[in-house]
Design a protein around this motif. Sequence first.
Motif, mmCIF file in Angstrom:
data_model
loop_
_atom_site.group_PDB
_atom_site.id
_atom_site.type_symbol
_atom_site.label_atom_id
_atom_site.label_comp_id
_atom_site.label_asym_id
_atom_site.label_seq_id
_atom_site.Cartn_x
_atom_site.Cartn_y
_atom_site.Cartn_z
ATOM 1 N N ASN A 212 0.824 -1.208 0.000
ATOM 2 C CA ASN A 212 0.000 0.000 0.000
ATOM 3 C C ASN A 212 0.863 1.265 0.000
ATOM 4 N N LYS A 213 0.198 2.411 0.050
ATOM 5 C CA LYS A 213 0.908 3.686 -0.106
ATOM 6 C C LYS A 213 1.905 3.950 1.014
ATOM 7 N N ILE A 214 1.511 3.656 2.248
ATOM 8 C CA ILE A 214 2.434 3.895 3.375
ATOM 9 C C ILE A 214 3.672 3.021 3.237
ATOM 10 N N ALA A 215 3.463 1.720 3.009
ATOM 11 C CA ALA A 215 4.599 0.792 2.894
ATOM 12 C C ALA A 215 5.476 1.126 1.694
ATOM 13 N N SER A 216 4.869 1.655 0.623
ATOM 14 C CA SER A 216 5.617 1.970 -0.594
ATOM 15 C C SER A 216 6.550 3.160 -0.430
ATOM 16 N N GLN A 217 6.432 3.880 0.686
ATOM 17 C CA GLN A 217 7.376 4.972 0.947
ATOM 18 C C GLN A 217 8.800 4.465 1.118
ATOM 19 N N LEU A 218 8.952 3.166 1.364
ATOM 20 C CA LEU A 218 10.296 2.578 1.431
ATOM 21 C C LEU A 218 11.068 2.838 0.136
ATOM 22 N N GLU A 219 10.338 2.913 -0.976
ATOM 23 C CA GLU A 219 10.980 3.275 -2.244
ATOM 24 C C GLU A 219 10.678 4.710 -2.633
ATOM 25 N N GLY A 220 9.485 5.164 -2.309
ATOM 26 C CA GLY A 220 9.056 6.493 -2.732
ATOM 27 C C GLY A 220 9.873 7.617 -2.134
ATOM 28 N N SER A 221 10.410 7.400 -0.930
ATOM 29 C CA SER A 221 11.243 8.426 -0.296
ATOM 30 C C SER A 221 12.465 7.774 0.341
ATOM 31 N N LYS A 222 13.618 8.085 -0.209
ATOM 32 C CA LYS A 222 14.861 7.534 0.350
ATOM 33 C C LYS A 222 15.076 8.048 1.773
ATOM 34 N N ILE A 223 14.576 9.255 2.040
ATOM 35 C CA ILE A 223 14.734 9.845 3.372
ATOM 36 C C ILE A 223 13.841 9.125 4.381
ATOM 37 N N PHE A 224 12.634 8.748 3.970
ATOM 38 C CA PHE A 224 11.759 7.925 4.809
ATOM 39 C C PHE A 224 12.503 6.663 5.252
ATOM 40 N N THR A 225 13.160 6.016 4.294
ATOM 41 C CA THR A 225 13.871 4.767 4.596
ATOM 42 C C THR A 225 15.070 5.025 5.502
ATOM 43 N N LYS A 226 15.788 6.106 5.254
ATOM 44 C CA LYS A 226 16.954 6.424 6.087
ATOM 45 C C LYS A 226 16.539 6.681 7.541
ATOM 46 N N LYS A 227 15.431 7.381 7.719
ATOM 47 C CA LYS A 227 14.962 7.659 9.081
ATOM 48 C C LYS A 227 14.516 6.376 9.777
ATOM 49 N N LEU A 228 13.906 5.475 9.011
ATOM 50 C CA LEU A 228 13.520 4.184 9.571
ATOM 51 C C LEU A 228 14.761 3.386 9.975
ATOM 52 N N CYS A 229 15.793 3.450 9.135
ATOM 53 C CA CYS A 229 17.056 2.770 9.452
ATOM 54 C C CYS A 229 17.649 3.291 10.761
ATOM 55 N N LYS A 230 17.613 4.602 10.915
ATOM 56 C CA LYS A 230 18.163 5.220 12.120
ATOM 57 C C LYS A 230 17.386 4.787 13.355
ATOM 58 N N LYS A 231 16.063 4.767 13.249
ATOM 59 C CA LYS A 231 15.212 4.406 14.386
ATOM 60 C C LYS A 231 15.414 2.963 14.826
ATOM 61 N N PHE A 232 15.604 2.065 13.866
ATOM 62 C CA PHE A 232 15.685 0.632 14.187
ATOM 63 C C PHE A 232 17.100 0.067 14.071
ATOM 64 N N ASN A 233 18.092 0.961 14.024
ATOM 65 C CA ASN A 233 19.505 0.550 13.982
ATOM 66 C C ASN A 233 19.807 -0.407 12.830
#
Length: 421
Positions: free
Chosen positions: A93-114
């Motif tokens: 879905n749209k929320i999960a697709s932000q993993l590709e749609g926004s590289k910054i979204f993914t980077k922030k997720l990486c930071k949060k979950f180490n």
Amino acid sequence: MKIAILGSGGREHALAFSISKSNKIEKIYCIPGNAGTCEIAENISLNINDFKIVYEFLKKNNVNFVVVGPEDPLVNGIVDYLEKLGIKVFGPNKIASQLEGSKIFTKKLCKKFNIPTAEFGIFENPDDSYRYIDNAKHPLVIKADNLAAGKGVYICKEKNESYLAVKEIFDGKFGTAKNILFEEFLEGEEMSYFIISDGKTFKYFGSAQDHKRVGEGDVGKNTGGMGAYSPSRLFNEELEQKILEKIIKPTLKGINDLGTKYKGFLYAGLMIVKDEPFLIEYNVRMGDPECQTILPTLETDIIKIFQSCIDEKLDEIEIKWINKKSLCVVLCSNGYPEKYEKNIIIKNFEKLGLNENNYLFHAGTEKKDNKIYAVGGRVLNFISLSNTYTEAKKKIYENLEKLNWEKGFFRKDIGYKVIDK
């Protein structure tokens, strides 16, 4: 059962081919498809980003479910849109697709979950970006935050290259970019790792090495992909456990924490540094040309797999693979990834030796008056399965020679790290 596949590339032809092998299928629609898909499906000329028109077609033709190939409609929310209207869809879905749609979204997720990834910086304008470059260590990786069809990534060896990258991104070369991402350059070897998920369970769906650069020896401009081989030479059980525990599982937990589930393919682009995986990027669909490389080795009925994901019953399916090496070489129009001619006829298809181990998937092609024309940059995908990559390469180049398309070019070194010398 009636299935619709959204997309027109080599990935979508490979998906259509795999789906066509299922005994559950009554009809396949490819929207819009290409000259290859029309041999096994009905091509429908619609804009896949016009969700209303797509829905009206699906409803009118009683389509059972939809498989979304490319990233744009996923990131724009086509899954949410169609599901609300009662259409079953395979894809995130749209929320999960932000993993590709926004590289910054993914980077922030990486930071949060180490999640291990390259150190990074985020900027919103050229001036701050230039100041960062002045103090940054080179080589430096610079990325457009938005979707860029696999091309919005620069590896800059010196400041002047970095300045140019910033200018091109903010000038809109890859569409409107509100942010720019800087990453440290990681020295290692790339690897693509795929899973398929139903929101509760996920399973391995292949590994590959993609060759993105246009030139032999992996030099020159980035492309959508010049070829690939599967499985990756780096793939082993110990590395896979690290990928799952450090990258995949924390990512899926992060998506769950946002109040949603990840359903569909997830493609982790990794850099392996001294046997340790670092996340470079996520794609929320099968890669291209990795999809063309991996799917011919799939033994399990892909429709059963898709249905199990839609129904959240993936744990009940065993995914089986043919134990062979797979190699894919992409034939491109001269000039790609820069300017190239369109509407050029391609002949000699009848001379090709295609069988259960040798495949041809179309990408940028169109059929008009029973003739096939090149209309895109990446035109055809030649795939061969064999016990060795050397034999697979030999078969592919035999077919490329038979086609003898003078208006195209291809890399002669795909899989060079695994080809027997």
